[in-house]
Design an enzyme around this catalytic site. Structure first.
Site, PDB file in Angstrom:
ATOM      1  N   ASP A  52       0.842  -1.196   0.000  1.00 35.27           N
ATOM      2  CA  ASP A  52       0.000   0.000   0.000  1.00 35.27           C
ATOM      3  C   ASP A  52       0.877   1.245   0.000  1.00 35.27           C
ATOM      4  OD1 ASP A  52      -2.354  -1.522   0.079  1.00 35.27           O
ATOM      5  OD2 ASP A  52      -2.343  -1.599   2.262  1.00 35.27           O
ATOM      6  N   LYS A  63       0.414  -8.285  -1.900  1.00 32.14           N
ATOM      7  CA  LYS A  63      -0.885  -7.764  -2.341  1.00 32.14           C
ATOM      8  C   LYS A  63      -0.688  -6.422  -3.032  1.00 32.14           C
ATOM      9  CE  LYS A  63      -4.231  -5.892   0.521  1.00 32.14           C
ATOM     10  NZ  LYS A  63      -4.965  -4.738  -0.019  1.00 32.14           N
ATOM     11  N   LYS A  79     -11.332  -6.035  -5.870  1.00 27.08           N
ATOM     12  CA  LYS A  79     -12.685  -5.944  -5.296  1.00 27.08           C
ATOM     13  C   LYS A  79     -13.735  -5.653  -6.377  1.00 27.08           C
ATOM     14  CE  LYS A  79     -11.450  -4.677  -0.551  1.00 27.08           C
ATOM     15  NZ  LYS A  79     -10.029  -4.293  -0.552  1.00 27.08           N
ATOM     16  N   GLY A 132     -22.232 -10.367 -14.441  1.00 25.36           N
ATOM     17  CA  GLY A 132     -21.380 -11.540 -14.609  1.00 25.36           C
ATOM     18  C   GLY A 132     -20.550 -11.528 -15.877  1.00 25.36           C
ATOM     19  N   GLN A 168      -7.010   0.407  12.067  1.00 28.01           N
ATOM     20  CA  GLN A 168      -7.715  -0.864  12.234  1.00 28.01           C
ATOM     21  C   GLN A 168      -8.533  -0.798  13.522  1.00 28.01           C
ATOM     22  OE1 GLN A 168      -7.944  -3.103  10.052  1.00 28.01           O
ATOM     23  NE2 GLN A 168      -6.074  -3.272   8.836  1.00 28.01           N
TER      24      GLN A 168
HETATM   25  O1  C5P Z   1      -3.593  -2.136   8.438  1.00 25.52           O
HETATM   26  P1  C5P Z   1      -2.668  -2.727   7.389  1.00 25.52           P
HETATM   27  O2  C5P Z   1      -1.749  -1.715   6.805  1.00 25.52           O
HETATM   28  O3  C5P Z   1      -1.973  -3.995   7.855  1.00 25.52           O
HETATM   29  O4  C5P Z   1      -3.676  -3.135   6.229  1.00 25.52           O
HETATM   30  C1  C5P Z   1      -3.427  -4.172   5.318  1.00 25.52           C
HETATM   31  C2  C5P Z   1      -4.640  -4.347   4.439  1.00 25.52           C
HETATM   32  O5  C5P Z   1      -5.790  -4.499   5.263  1.00 25.52           O
HETATM   33  C3  C5P Z   1      -4.956  -3.148   3.545  1.00 25.52           C
HETATM   34  O6  C5P Z   1      -4.351  -3.293   2.297  1.00 25.52           O
HETATM   35  C4  C5P Z   1      -6.472  -3.225   3.413  1.00 25.52           C
HETATM   36  O7  C5P Z   1      -6.852  -4.027   2.324  1.00 25.52           O
HETATM   37  C5  C5P Z   1      -6.911  -3.893   4.674  1.00 25.52           C
HETATM   38  N1  C5P Z   1      -7.498  -2.922   5.641  1.00 25.52           N
HETATM   39  C6  C5P Z   1      -8.651  -3.248   6.284  1.00 25.52           C
HETATM   40  N2  C5P Z   1      -9.241  -2.379   7.171  1.00 25.52           N
HETATM   41  C7  C5P Z   1      -8.684  -1.191   7.440  1.00 25.52           C
HETATM   42  C8  C5P Z   1      -7.471  -0.837   6.817  1.00 25.52           C
HETATM   43  C9  C5P Z   1      -6.903  -1.738   5.928  1.00 25.52           C
HETATM   44  O8  C5P Z   1      -9.162  -4.335   6.079  1.00 25.52           O
HETATM   45  N3  C5P Z   1      -9.284  -0.376   8.315  1.00 25.52           N
END
Ligand code: C5P
Length: 226
Positions: free
Chosen positions: A12, A34, A63, A68, A186
């Site tokens: 990211d 990813k 995502k 379809g 998170q």
């Molecule tokens: O928080 P972290 O940097 O480990 O996030 C890894 C992945 O988790 C992100 O690429 C995103 O897809 C997902 N994510 C999530 N919920 C959040 C923030 C990130 O599920 N609040």
């Protein structure tokens, strides 16, 4: 499954140069990456191809949600990357289209159940008669019936999904924090080992690795915890 097959590192970052530099710094400690749509328009697909060529596994976090036939055509194009995992939303036609489009490429189709940003008020705003966990299970059932290989779900939901679907659905879980790491945005976090104990097959970890002083050491510490 080996610890390095379980750990998916989320690239990211805002540029291909930064992503490539992180991959380089992580070296042998990183096997599965990813890539999301932050990088797609900047050369993310070429980065994905070069990672696959270098023997790494790639998770394309697209995502997708569409009719379809459109998903089928799009996913067919995406198979040229050689990725291991692709995300779609948990809608029957979307999943069936993705499964048809991946053909015999080996691309795993994983359905997003409920976004981690959703709470009970969001579910109500969408007019859905479920509490959040029941909606997750309902969408996991849609995913299983439509032929998805697995789902994306939080560790809090992984146990209930494993209990109901067993090996029929693999689970990829974000929201992982090694003990002592910053929580960032998170809402609910869990350690790598506890996530696996809860039923997660793969863990997605971003900031605790990519923003670490030493990303390779951070990745190795997680592998050791696993
Ligand atoms: O928080 P972290 O940097 O480990 O996030 C890894 C992945 O988790 C992100 O690429 C995103 O897809 C997902 N994510 C999530 N919920 C959040 C923030 C990130 O599920 N609040």
């Amino acid at each position: 499954m080996t610890p390095s097959d379980r750990l998916i590192i989320a690239l990211d970052v805002p540029s291909i140069d930064e992503a490539a530099s992180i991959v380089d710094r992580i070296g042998e400690a990183g096997h599965f990456y990813k890539i999301g749509y932050q990088l797609f328009p900047l050369g993310g697909y070429d980065l994905a191809r070069s990672l696959v060529a270098a023997g790494r596994k790639v998770f394309i976090d697209a995502k997708l949600l569409d009719i379809g036939a459109t998903v089928e055509r799009g996913v067919k194009s995406l198979t040229s990357i050689g990725a291991t995992v692709l995300t779609v939303h948990s809608d029957p036609d979307t999943i069936k289209g993705a499964v048809a489009g991946r053909g015999d490429s080996g691309l795993g189709i994983f359905a997003v159940t409920v976004l981690t940003s959703w709470d009970q008020a969001t579910v109500a705003r969408h007019g859905l008669p479920f509490d959040v966990l029941d909606l997750v299970l309902h969408r996991a059932e849609i995913a299983a019936e439509a032929g998805a290989d697995g789902v994306i779900a939080s560790a809090a939901e992984a146990q209930a999904i494993k209990a109901r679907f067993g090996e029929q659905l693999k689970i990829i879980t974000p929201g992982i924090r090694p003990s002592g790491a910053a929580v960032d945005d998170q809402k609910r976090v869990i350690t790598p080992r506890d996530a696996v104990a809860a039923g997660a097959d793969h863990l997605v970890v971003g900031r605790p690795i990519i923003r670490a002083e030493d990303p390779a050491a951070a990745a190795r510490a997680i592998l050791a915890d696993l």
